[in-house]
Write a protein that holds these residues in place. Structure first.
Motif, PDB file in Angstrom:
ATOM      1  N   ALA A 146       0.820  -1.207   0.000  1.00 58.70           N
ATOM      2  CA  ALA A 146       0.000   0.000   0.000  1.00 58.70           C
ATOM      3  C   ALA A 146       0.857   1.260   0.000  1.00 58.70           C
ATOM      4  CB  ALA A 146      -0.938  -0.003   1.214  1.00 58.70           C
ATOM      5  N   MET A 147       2.118   1.155   0.399  1.00 53.89           N
ATOM      6  CA  MET A 147       3.001   2.322   0.404  1.00 53.89           C
ATOM      7  C   MET A 147       3.470   2.586  -1.014  1.00 53.89           C
ATOM      8  SD  MET A 147       2.874   2.807   3.580  1.00 53.89           S
ATOM      9  CE  MET A 147       1.703   1.749   4.393  1.00 53.89           C
ATOM     10  N   GLU A 148       3.087   3.711  -1.562  1.00 54.07           N
ATOM     11  CA  GLU A 148       3.372   4.000  -2.961  1.00 54.07           C
ATOM     12  C   GLU A 148       4.864   4.169  -3.227  1.00 54.07           C
ATOM     13  OE1 GLU A 148       1.046   7.392  -3.727  1.00 54.07           O
ATOM     14  OE2 GLU A 148      -0.858   6.295  -3.741  1.00 54.07           O
ATOM     15  N   GLU A 149       5.603   4.561  -2.166  1.00 54.56           N
ATOM     16  CA  GLU A 149       7.032   4.822  -2.391  1.00 54.56           C
ATOM     17  C   GLU A 149       7.848   3.545  -2.515  1.00 54.56           C
ATOM     18  OE1 GLU A 149       5.238   5.974   0.127  1.00 54.56           O
ATOM     19  OE2 GLU A 149       5.734   8.045   0.652  1.00 54.56           O
ATOM     20  N   LEU A 150       7.274   2.439  -2.071  1.00 61.51           N
ATOM     21  CA  LEU A 150       8.060   1.200  -2.017  1.00 61.51           C
ATOM     22  C   LEU A 150       7.779   0.348  -3.246  1.00 61.51           C
ATOM     23  CD1 LEU A 150       7.680   0.117   1.728  1.00 61.51           C
ATOM     24  CD2 LEU A 150       9.630   1.221   0.632  1.00 61.51           C
ATOM     25  N   SER A 151       8.843  -0.053  -3.913  1.00 65.51           N
ATOM     26  CA  SER A 151       8.705  -0.975  -5.037  1.00 65.51           C
ATOM     27  C   SER A 151       8.616  -2.408  -4.507  1.00 65.51           C
ATOM     28  CB  SER A 151       9.900  -0.836  -5.978  1.00 65.51           C
ATOM     29  OG  SER A 151      11.084  -1.237  -5.297  1.00 65.51           O
ATOM     30  N   THR A 152       8.294  -3.313  -5.421  1.00 67.21           N
ATOM     31  CA  THR A 152       8.203  -4.716  -5.015  1.00 67.21           C
ATOM     32  C   THR A 152       9.557  -5.242  -4.539  1.00 67.21           C
ATOM     33  OG1 THR A 152       6.501  -4.988  -6.720  1.00 67.21           O
ATOM     34  CG2 THR A 152       7.385  -6.979  -5.748  1.00 67.21           C
ATOM     35  N   ALA A 153      10.601  -4.805  -5.203  1.00 58.38           N
ATOM     36  CA  ALA A 153      11.948  -5.237  -4.793  1.00 58.38           C
ATOM     37  C   ALA A 153      12.263  -4.737  -3.380  1.00 58.38           C
ATOM     38  CB  ALA A 153      12.979  -4.719  -5.788  1.00 58.38           C
ATOM     39  N   GLU A 154      11.886  -3.507  -3.095  1.00 58.18           N
ATOM     40  CA  GLU A 154      12.158  -2.964  -1.753  1.00 58.18           C
ATOM     41  C   GLU A 154      11.315  -3.661  -0.692  1.00 58.18           C
ATOM     42  OE1 GLU A 154      13.553   1.620  -2.679  1.00 58.18           O
ATOM     43  OE2 GLU A 154      11.423   1.125  -2.591  1.00 58.18           O
ATOM     44  N   ILE A 155      10.076  -4.001  -1.057  1.00 61.27           N
ATOM     45  CA  ILE A 155       9.251  -4.765  -0.109  1.00 61.27           C
ATOM     46  C   ILE A 155       9.911  -6.109   0.192  1.00 61.27           C
ATOM     47  CG2 ILE A 155       7.025  -5.934   0.168  1.00 61.27           C
ATOM     48  CD1 ILE A 155       5.771  -3.721  -1.518  1.00 61.27           C
ATOM     49  N   GLY A 156      10.466  -6.714  -0.869  1.00 63.51           N
ATOM     50  CA  GLY A 156      11.175  -7.988  -0.660  1.00 63.51           C
ATOM     51  C   GLY A 156      12.367  -7.828   0.266  1.00 63.51           C
ATOM     52  N   LYS A 157      13.081  -6.693   0.141  1.00 62.93           N
ATOM     53  CA  LYS A 157      14.223  -6.486   1.035  1.00 62.93           C
ATOM     54  C   LYS A 157      13.771  -6.251   2.470  1.00 62.93           C
ATOM     55  CE  LYS A 157      17.216  -4.820  -2.570  1.00 62.93           C
ATOM     56  NZ  LYS A 157      17.630  -3.647  -3.362  1.00 62.93           N
ATOM     57  N   VAL A 158      12.650  -5.593   2.632  1.00 67.12           N
ATOM     58  CA  VAL A 158      12.146  -5.370   3.989  1.00 67.12           C
ATOM     59  C   VAL A 158      11.730  -6.692   4.630  1.00 67.12           C
ATOM     60  CG1 VAL A 158      10.293  -4.289   5.325  1.00 67.12           C
ATOM     61  CG2 VAL A 158      11.429  -3.007   3.510  1.00 67.12           C
ATOM     62  N   LEU A 159      11.058  -7.530   3.821  1.00 62.72           N
ATOM     63  CA  LEU A 159      10.555  -8.790   4.378  1.00 62.72           C
ATOM     64  C   LEU A 159      11.578  -9.917   4.301  1.00 62.72           C
ATOM     65  CD1 LEU A 159       6.924  -8.786   2.899  1.00 62.72           C
ATOM     66  CD2 LEU A 159       7.658  -8.148   5.187  1.00 62.72           C
ATOM     67  N   GLY A 160      12.680  -9.673   3.622  1.00 64.37           N
ATOM     68  CA  GLY A 160      13.690 -10.715   3.505  1.00 64.37           C
ATOM     69  C   GLY A 160      13.290 -11.799   2.523  1.00 64.37           C
ATOM     70  N   ARG A 161      12.587 -11.400   1.480  1.00 69.02           N
ATOM     71  CA  ARG A 161      12.141 -12.362   0.475  1.00 69.02           C
ATOM     72  C   ARG A 161      12.503 -11.836  -0.916  1.00 69.02           C
ATOM     73  NH1 ARG A 161       8.078 -16.197   1.584  1.00 69.02           N
ATOM     74  NH2 ARG A 161       7.767 -16.433   3.823  1.00 69.02           N
TER      75      ARG A 161
END
Lengths: 183, 236
Positions: A146-161
């Motif tokens: 839902a955070m527009e600033e975060l790309s899918t790759a960055e979400i993966g880095k946050v979640l470790g996936r």
């Protein structure tokens, strides 16, 4: 005596100059990322005061690792990950479901009438409850998406996936939400 | 209907993603972070030398404590030379009395076991100071005794054979039994044997008087007469 004073002044000035780069770094981070970190924390906690505390704790942690800031390549996923973990840790002490009613009412408030607003608030609350019932990783991926600033790759880095894993989690989360909201 | 569900989900997610931070959030956080940085010190990088200085001070303090403790222990193990006793004798109650020259010369210790001087002193004749010390058992002095001290120890500690033998319980019991027997034999009452009336010492026959007949009467003397009185006493 005056020499001692000048020496002391030079000493503290030198320390201040030495301290300035680190502090300006943190101040710049506060200026640039406070809003994003607040939204990340609020998506988990749905409480404004708790989300503010999370943002403040995040920058306090950053201050403790001030000397390592230069070695961090991607600062945004790193900050979001700190705030995300702090929010999840705080979530164990509070119950975000209690805040959903007020949040849903705020979403439904608008130019519609009172009856329609109440019905809309009820629907929003159902959606929030359905999101809360999602499996942990699916819920986290959905909220971060839902955070527009975060790309899918960055979400993966946050979640470790990996990126593909995040996409899979998002697909399953939306599918499950549709199924549960259709009942 | 499906469009409504998706729309509701999208609206909720959009609302979560666009949540507005309260006004002044950045300023508040910036002030708080700066305050914490000031509390932590001028520089975070300067913490290392402060820790080093604190560690060095703590190490010096510990070394000082160890040195003082070691000095105290060594001092306890030595007898103060100014308070040594020239001649002492430990009483059964544990008190020793000795003479110390007021001139302050070094005098050998009389008690090989060591005595603790507790400072009670009395002025004696010829400027001699009489010290009353309380002797307490403790470790012997580390230094070897001089020849004079060894002679003094030899004189004071006389190895009496009888006293040494009394340490053996069997020997002690036997000696006590012999002493008791000697005592009893010395102070016991004499045993008098009854004498025979006439047979023991034959008397000269008195003319005209019948010789007493030997019979039961001679064997059993008359109870009215003392047994030690000869039977012929009444005729004299």
């Amino acid at each position: 005596m005056a020499a001692i004073g000048e020496q002391s002044l030079r000493w503290f000035s030198a320390e201040r100059v030495e301290a300035e780069p680190g502090w300006t770094d943190v101040a710049a981070l506060v200026r640039d990322y406070s809003g994003l970190l607040y939204r990340v924390a609020h998506s988990v906690l749905r409480n404004s005061a708790e989300a503010e505390d999370v943002v403040q704790d995040t920058f306090v942690r950053v201050l403790q690792h001030n000397g390592k800031l230069a070695g961090i390549v991607e600062i945004r996923p790193w900050l979001v990950r700190i705030a995300w973990n702090l929010a999840l840790d705080r979530r164990r002490r509070i119950r975000p479901e209690q805040m959903d009613e007020a949040f849903a009412a705020g979403l439904a408030a608008g130019e519609m009438g009172v009856d329609l607003a109440l019905a809309e608030a009820g629907r929003m609350k159902q959606v929030l409850e359905a999101i809360e019932r999602l499996p942990g990783k699916e819920r986290e991926a959905l909220l971060l998406s839902a955070m527009e600033e975060l790309s899918t790759a960055e979400i993966g880095k946050v979640l470790g996936r990996s990126e593909s894993s995040v996409r899979s989690l998002l697909f399953r989360a939306r599918t499950r939400l549709r199924e549960r909201l259709g009942d | 209907m499906r469009i409504d569900r998706d729309d509701a989900v999208e609206r909720v997610l959009r609302a979560l993603g666009r949540a507005e931070a309260p006004g002044g959030l950045e300023a508040r956080i910036a002030r708080e972070v700066e305050r914490r940085q000031r509390l932590a010190g001028p520089t975070m990088a300067g913490v290392w030398w402060r820790g080093a200085v604190s560690g060095a001070a703590a190490a010096l303090f510990l070394v000082g404590i160890v040195m003082v403790g070691r000095h105290f222990v060594l001092r306890q193990a030595q007898v103060p030379p100014e308070r040594s006793l020239i001649a002492g004798r430990v009483s059964p109650a544990g008190a020793a009395v000795g003479l110390v020259r007021s001139g302050g010369g070094r005098v050998p210790c009389a008690d090989a076991g060591g005595s603790r001087v507790l400072g009670a002193s009395v002025e004696g004749r010829d400027g001699e100071r009489l010290e009353i010390a309380e002797a307490q058992p403790r470790q012997p002095p580390l230094t070897a005794l001089t020849e004079e001290e060894r002679n003094l120890v030899r004189v004071v500690r006389v190895a009496d054979v009888k006293e040494l033998a009394m340490l053996n319980p069997e020997v002690r019991a036997r000696i006590e039994a012999e002493d008791a027997a000697q005592f009893q034999s010395f102070f016991a009452e004499p045993v008098y044997k009854p004498e025979k009336p006439a047979a023991a010492e034959p008397l000269e026959a008195v003319p005209g008087m019948a010789e007493p007949a030997a019979g039961p009467a001679s064997a059993e003397p008359d109870a009215t007469q003392p047994s030690t009185e000869p039977a012929t006493g009444g005729n004299q």
